[in-house]
Design an enzyme around this catalytic site. Structure first.
Site, PDB file in Angstrom:
ATOM      1  N   SER A  46       0.274  -1.219   0.030  1.00 43.46           N
ATOM      2  CA  SER A  46      -0.574  -0.321   0.304  1.00 43.46           C
ATOM      3  C   SER A  46       1.001   0.874   0.426  1.00 43.46           C
ATOM      4  CB  SER A  46      -0.858   0.218   1.096  1.00 43.46           C
ATOM      5  OG  SER A  46      -1.545   1.114   1.552  1.00 43.46           O
ATOM      6  N   HIS A  59      -1.558  -1.608  -4.181  1.00 41.84           N
ATOM      7  CA  HIS A  59      -2.930  -1.326  -3.622  1.00 41.84           C
ATOM      8  C   HIS A  59      -2.894   0.265  -3.043  1.00 41.84           C
ATOM      9  CE1 HIS A  59      -5.999  -1.671  -1.006  1.00 41.84           C
ATOM     10  NE2 HIS A  59      -5.248  -0.620  -0.196  1.00 41.84           N
ATOM     11  N   ASP A 113      -4.637   3.888  -1.923  1.00 45.46           N
ATOM     12  CA  ASP A 113      -5.297   4.002  -0.870  1.00 45.46           C
ATOM     13  C   ASP A 113      -6.478   5.659  -1.343  1.00 45.46           C
ATOM     14  OD1 ASP A 113      -6.340   2.072   1.025  1.00 45.46           O
ATOM     15  OD2 ASP A 113      -4.238   2.330   1.134  1.00 45.46           O
ATOM     16  N   MET A 149      -9.049   8.500  -0.203  1.00 50.10           N
ATOM     17  CA  MET A 149     -10.161   9.162   0.637  1.00 50.10           C
ATOM     18  C   MET A 149     -10.183  10.499   0.542  1.00 50.10           C
ATOM     19  SD  MET A 149      -7.361   7.945   3.843  1.00 50.10           S
ATOM     20  CE  MET A 149      -6.694   6.379   3.679  1.00 50.10           C
ATOM     21  N   HIS A 201      -8.860   1.042  -3.586  1.00 50.26           N
ATOM     22  CA  HIS A 201      -9.077   1.074  -2.765  1.00 50.26           C
ATOM     23  C   HIS A 201      -9.881   2.281  -2.159  1.00 50.26           C
ATOM     24  CE1 HIS A 201      -9.640  -0.076   2.030  1.00 50.26           C
ATOM     25  NE2 HIS A 201     -10.361   0.315   1.410  1.00 50.26           N
ATOM     26  N   MET A 227     -12.020   4.561  -0.372  1.00 51.02           N
ATOM     27  CA  MET A 227     -12.705   4.887   0.659  1.00 51.02           C
ATOM     28  C   MET A 227     -13.989   6.283   0.866  1.00 51.02           C
ATOM     29  SD  MET A 227      -9.704   3.242   3.192  1.00 51.02           S
ATOM     30  CE  MET A 227      -8.644   3.653   2.093  1.00 51.02           C
ATOM     31  N   MET A 237     -11.330  -5.474   6.045  1.00 46.06           N
ATOM     32  CA  MET A 237     -10.674  -5.004   6.734  1.00 46.06           C
ATOM     33  C   MET A 237     -10.154  -5.167   8.494  1.00 46.06           C
ATOM     34  SD  MET A 237      -9.632  -1.915   4.487  1.00 46.06           S
ATOM     35  CE  MET A 237      -9.100  -1.025   6.251  1.00 46.06           C
ATOM     36  N   GLY A 245      -8.883   4.878   7.063  1.00 43.94           N
ATOM     37  CA  GLY A 245      -8.654   5.768   7.091  1.00 43.94           C
ATOM     38  C   GLY A 245      -7.375   6.128   7.137  1.00 43.94           C
ATOM     39  N   PHE A 246      -6.726   5.261   7.908  1.00 40.18           N
ATOM     40  CA  PHE A 246      -4.611   5.442   8.188  1.00 40.18           C
ATOM     41  C   PHE A 246      -3.906   4.544   8.454  1.00 40.18           C
ATOM     42  CE2 PHE A 246      -7.332   8.683  10.756  1.00 40.18           C
ATOM     43  CZ  PHE A 246      -7.101   9.682  10.086  1.00 40.18           C
ATOM     44  N   GLY A 247      -3.074   4.392   7.364  1.00 37.66           N
ATOM     45  CA  GLY A 247      -1.693   3.534   7.402  1.00 37.66           C
ATOM     46  C   GLY A 247      -0.407   2.947   9.148  1.00 37.66           C
ATOM     47  N   GLY A 248      -0.659   2.476   9.608  1.00 34.40           N
ATOM     48  CA  GLY A 248       0.212   2.147  11.049  1.00 34.40           C
ATOM     49  C   GLY A 248      -0.204   2.115  12.113  1.00 34.40           C
ATOM     50  N   ASP A 305      -6.126  -6.094   5.421  1.00 30.97           N
ATOM     51  CA  ASP A 305      -6.007  -4.758   5.280  1.00 30.97           C
ATOM     52  C   ASP A 305      -5.883  -3.746   6.047  1.00 30.97           C
ATOM     53  OD1 ASP A 305      -5.428  -1.921   4.027  1.00 30.97           O
ATOM     54  OD2 ASP A 305      -6.797  -1.844   3.325  1.00 30.97           O
ATOM     55  N   GLY A 306      -5.098  -3.914   6.586  1.00 31.44           N
ATOM     56  CA  GLY A 306      -4.432  -3.153   7.688  1.00 31.44           C
ATOM     57  C   GLY A 306      -4.347  -3.518   9.011  1.00 31.44           C
ATOM     58  N   SER A 354       2.768   0.211   5.961  1.00 29.44           N
ATOM     59  CA  SER A 354       3.587   0.589   6.794  1.00 29.44           C
ATOM     60  C   SER A 354       5.108  -0.508   7.212  1.00 29.44           C
ATOM     61  CB  SER A 354       2.798   1.175   8.218  1.00 29.44           C
ATOM     62  OG  SER A 354       3.008   0.009   9.011  1.00 29.44           O
TER      63      SER A 354
HETATM   64  C1  DX5 Z   1      -6.429   2.062   5.478  1.00 25.68           C
HETATM   65  C2  DX5 Z   1      -6.209   1.705   3.899  1.00 25.68           C
HETATM   66  C3  DX5 Z   1      -4.337   0.316   4.284  1.00 25.68           C
HETATM   67  C4  DX5 Z   1      -3.526   0.826   4.773  1.00 25.68           C
HETATM   68  C5  DX5 Z   1      -3.120  -0.104   5.293  1.00 25.68           C
HETATM   69  O1  DX5 Z   1      -7.441   2.552   5.849  1.00 25.68           O
HETATM   70  O2  DX5 Z   1      -6.794   1.325   3.374  1.00 25.68           O
HETATM   71  O3  DX5 Z   1      -4.073   0.103   2.939  1.00 25.68           O
HETATM   72  O4  DX5 Z   1      -1.773   1.847   3.754  1.00 25.68           O
HETATM   73  O5  DX5 Z   1      -1.735   0.486   6.377  1.00 25.68           O
HETATM   74  P1  DX5 Z   1      -0.567  -0.592   7.358  1.00 25.68           P
HETATM   75  O6  DX5 Z   1      -0.709  -1.427   6.547  1.00 25.68           O
HETATM   76  O7  DX5 Z   1      -0.092   0.346   7.766  1.00 25.68           O
HETATM   77  O8  DX5 Z   1      -1.999  -0.731   7.931  1.00 25.68           O
HETATM   78 ZN    ZN Z   2      -6.575   0.078   1.074  1.00 28.11          ZN
END
Ligand code: DX5
Ligand code: ZN
Length: 219
Positions: free
Chosen positions: A8, A33, A35, A37, A66, A68, A137, A142-145, A175-176, A198
């Site tokens: 991602s 991937h 994302d 938003m 993806h 969102m 999910m 909404g956020f990575g990490g 994912d996530g 991440s």
């Molecule tokens: C979060 C995204 C993910 C995100 C995953 O809403 O859909 O694709 O990038 O990040 P990690 O692998 O760091 O959880």
């Molecule tokens: Zn995603």
């Protein structure tokens, strides 16, 4: 189904995007991937149509987009034209899921259906006759990490069972919060497309190689 890694790029360094995308591709990732938003369906914002278009010009990977966003039906044509191969929409974001999936198919893309952690797995069942991918999910979108929501693998296992009953070839994506420590758990539960952000982009080439090895070992 083949096990596939989908890095991602939400966690990529935008100033080094080309270099990092090439690194994950060369190290064996098949999907990329992306994302999207809208600051509405999820609180944050990320990439837009021109980013997909730009990546498409110099990348041969399968672009796994993806969305969102609220009412993604408004945007699927633009993302298909920008070069998406797979367009995944959220069940919670569509007033008409089936119509949205039909539109994605009519544009020549594969269609995915995503659900958030609190959405029951059974929600996707009525669409298994038409979708090409189910996305579970494992964090709040909404956020990575973020940290993997414990028990997500139960939803994966349930989805795998429902998919098997259809006899159709449907990718099961997670994912996530996925990392090298928990990836075997979701693979065992039946996931075959693994998104990781991440856990990949701190060292894209080395981490991709390690993930690809784990995915092959799990076959
Ligand atoms: C979060 C995204 C993910 C995100 C995953 O809403 O859909 O694709 O990038 O990040 P990690 O692998 O760091 O959880
Ligand atoms: Zn995603």
């Amino acid at each position: 189904m083949e096990n596939i890694l989908a890095p991602s790029i939400l966690s990529a360094d935008v100033m080094r995007m080309g270099e990092q995308v090439n690194a994950v591709a060369e190290a064996g990732a098949k999907y990329l991937h992306i994302d999207i938003m809208d600051g509405m369906f999820v609180p944050s914002m990320s990439y837009g149509i021109c980013v997909v278009e730009s990546i498409r010009k110099s990348c041969n990977m399968i672009l796994d987009v993806h969305l969102m966003v609220t009412e993604p039906i408004r945007l699927v044509k633009a993302f298909a034209e920008a070069g998406a191969d797979i367009i995944t929409v959220h069940e919670e974001a569509c007033s008409d899921v089936r119509e949205t999936i039909e539109l994605i198919h009519s544009l020549g893309c594969k269609a995915g259906l995503a659900i958030k952690p609190a959405t029951p797995t059974e929600t996707v069942e009525e669409y298994l006759d038409t979708v090409d991918l189910v996305l579970i999910m494992c964090v709040e979108p909404g956020f990575g990490g973020q940290k993997y929501v414990a028990g997500s693998e139960v939803k994966v296992a349930k989805s795998a069972e429902m998919i098997a009953k259809t006899g159709r070839e449907i990718d099961l994506e997670v994912d996530g919060g996925i990392n090298l420590g928990n990836v075997s758990e979701v693979l065992t539960a039946g996931a075959n497309v693994i998104v990781a952000g991440s856990a990949i982009f701190k060292d894209p080439a080395a981490n991709t190689r390690a993930f690809v090895e784990a995915l092959q070992a799990a076959k």
